[in-house]
Design a protein around this motif. Structure first.
Motif, short mmCIF file in Angstrom:
data_model
loop_
_atom_site.label_atom_id
_atom_site.label_comp_id
_atom_site.label_asym_id
_atom_site.label_seq_id
_atom_site.Cartn_x
_atom_site.Cartn_y
_atom_site.Cartn_z
N GLY A 136 -1.17 -0.33 -8.81
CA GLY A 136 -1.32 -1.16 -7.61
C GLY A 136 -1.61 -2.61 -7.94
N ASP A 158 2.86 6.22 -6.95
CA ASP A 158 1.81 6.99 -7.60
C ASP A 158 2.10 8.49 -7.49
OD1 ASP A 158 -1.48 6.50 -8.27
OD2 ASP A 158 -0.89 8.50 -7.58
N THR A 186 2.73 1.66 -3.30
CA THR A 186 1.82 2.15 -4.34
C THR A 186 1.57 3.64 -4.18
OG1 THR A 186 0.74 -0.02 -4.44
CG2 THR A 186 -0.45 1.84 -5.37
N THR A 187 1.32 4.07 -2.96
CA THR A 187 1.07 5.49 -2.70
C THR A 187 2.27 6.34 -3.12
OG1 THR A 187 -0.40 5.00 -0.86
CG2 THR A 187 0.54 7.20 -0.93
N MET A 227 0.82 -1.21 0.00
CA MET A 227 0.00 0.00 0.00
C MET A 227 0.85 1.26 0.00
SD MET A 227 -2.88 -1.45 2.66
CE MET A 227 -3.77 0.08 2.91
N GLU A 230 -5.57 1.64 -2.87
CA GLU A 230 -4.44 0.85 -2.39
C GLU A 230 -4.86 -0.37 -1.56
OE1 GLU A 230 -4.71 4.15 -2.20
OE2 GLU A 230 -2.78 5.17 -2.37
N ARG A 277 -4.68 6.35 -6.45
CA ARG A 277 -4.87 6.79 -5.07
C ARG A 277 -6.31 6.58 -4.62
NH1 ARG A 277 -3.53 7.58 -1.50
NH2 ARG A 277 -3.09 9.68 -0.78
N CYS A 331 -5.97 -3.20 -3.84
CA CYS A 331 -4.81 -3.82 -4.48
C CYS A 331 -4.07 -4.74 -3.52
CB CYS A 331 -3.87 -2.74 -5.00
SG CYS A 331 -4.62 -1.63 -6.22
N ALA A 375 -3.26 3.80 3.12
CA ALA A 375 -1.98 3.43 3.74
C ALA A 375 -1.81 4.05 5.13
CB ALA A 375 -0.82 3.81 2.82
#
Length: 343
Positions: A84, A37, A33-34, A30, A60, A57, A63, A281
């Motif tokens: 994600g 991104d 990914t954040t 998570m 997450e 966004r 995903c 997240a």
């Protein structure tokens, strides 16, 4: 009559809790990914990343749940909003970023771009650039799984607006009729590009649409990683037992614009502020610590690892060479001799 079940779980304390290793892996994915991104959006706005990038966004937690629920043998089909999903299925961030930059070390040798990631080695089969077009592809994969008796499941992700596309209905009908081992994961971020869901759908509870196809359907809190994980795990097990498809509506909210460079000042400020309070997240981070499932020091360590992983991936992508002219006619469907003849 449909066996659909509608529920809306709202807290991460619902159901059983995975072991610490799984929880940390979900958090790692998570936060990675954040961060990736955010960096991609910054690079796109600065003009250094000259490609269409579609942020994930707000999604997450969904995903991370997909990543925790699937095995390497399972297959995943995603959309152009795929960062994600790709990470969840095991695609390396290096190869993802190299593809975004159009470099030879990308998942498609730099020729697919951000809309067309794939890595068959980890079961990440395809991503598509057309809304809803991944569903028939996933249905075909699930049919192959059924005919082969492989015991694997196919998962396909798509946004809420895809449920208004013809291909969605064709895929749902076929999957239900053949009782295919497939899980439809609708990442309902409540926006169809620049249009709020209530302005294009007469019913905003999209799980109800699955009822017409006698598909088991659930509505889950897409901000809640564990509630989503439980739903996906149950659906995947149903697929493995050949009990047919499942439709999961994971309700979340898009925390950025439609694309990485798009203005999204049209999004109601009160809605966005409310959604940001559940930013997946950081919310999961606080919950893990509050529940005593890990420590703040360990979470800080995971954060640093994620930051280093993201920085390395972007540096790798920037250093990777562009495809040469000799690659222009390889990896295309048409015979390259014929292509050259009509040049």
């Amino acid at each position: 009559m449909s066996e659909q079940t509608l529920s809306h779980t709202t807290t991460t304390d619902a159901g059983s809790v995975p072991d610490t290793a799984v929880l940390e892996q979900m958090y790692r994915l998570m936060v990675t990914t954040t961060l990736a991104d955010k960096r991609s959006t910054e690079e796109a706005k600065a003009g250094r990343l000259q490609a269409a990038f579609y942020p994930v966004r707000g999604m997450e937690a969904v995903c991370a749940a997909i990543g925790a629920a699937l095995t390497p043998q399972d297959r995943l089909v995603s959309t152009y909003r795929n960062l994600g999903d790709a990470l969840a299925k095991g695609v390396t961030l290096r190869s993802i970023m190299a593809e975004l930059y159009g470099r030879v070390d990308g998942t498609s040798k730099g020729k697919g771009g951000p809309m067309h990631l794939h890595d068959t080695a980890v079961g990440f089969i395809a991503t598509t650039g057309i809304v809803g077009s991944g569903l028939p592809i996933a249905v075909g994969l699930a049919l192959a799984n059924q005919l082969d008796g492989s015991g694997a499941a196919t998962v396909v992700t798509f946004g809420d607006a895809a449920t208004s596309i013809g291909a969605y209905h064709e895929a749902m009908n076929f999957a239900a009729l053949w009782k295919l081992p497939i899980v439809f994961v609708c990442q309902n971020n409540q926006w169809g590009e620049h249009t709020p869901i209530a302005e294009y759908a007469p019913s905003v509870e999209l799980a109800k649409r699955a009822a017409a196809y006698s598909i088991h359907a659930e509505r889950v809190d897409g901000f809640d990683p564990l509630a989503t994980l439980h739903a996906i795990e149950t659906a995947v097990e149903r697929a493995r037992r050949n009990e047919g498809p499942t439709f999961l509506e994971c309700v979340t909210y898009r925390l950025t614009g439609h694309s990485g460079t798009a203005d999204f000042s049209y999004v109601p400020r009160n809605e966005l502020e409310a959604a940001m309070k559940r930013d997946p997240a950081p919310t999961f981070r606080s919950w893990l610590i509050d529940q005593g499932l890990t420590t703040g020091e360990r979470i800080d360590e995971l954060d640093r690892e994620a930051e280093a992983y993201v920085a390395d991936a972007f540096q790798f992508a920037e250093n990777s060479p562009l495809p040469g002219e000799d690659e222009l006619f390889t990896d295309v469907f048409a015979d390259d001799t014929w292509v050259r003849s009509v040049k």
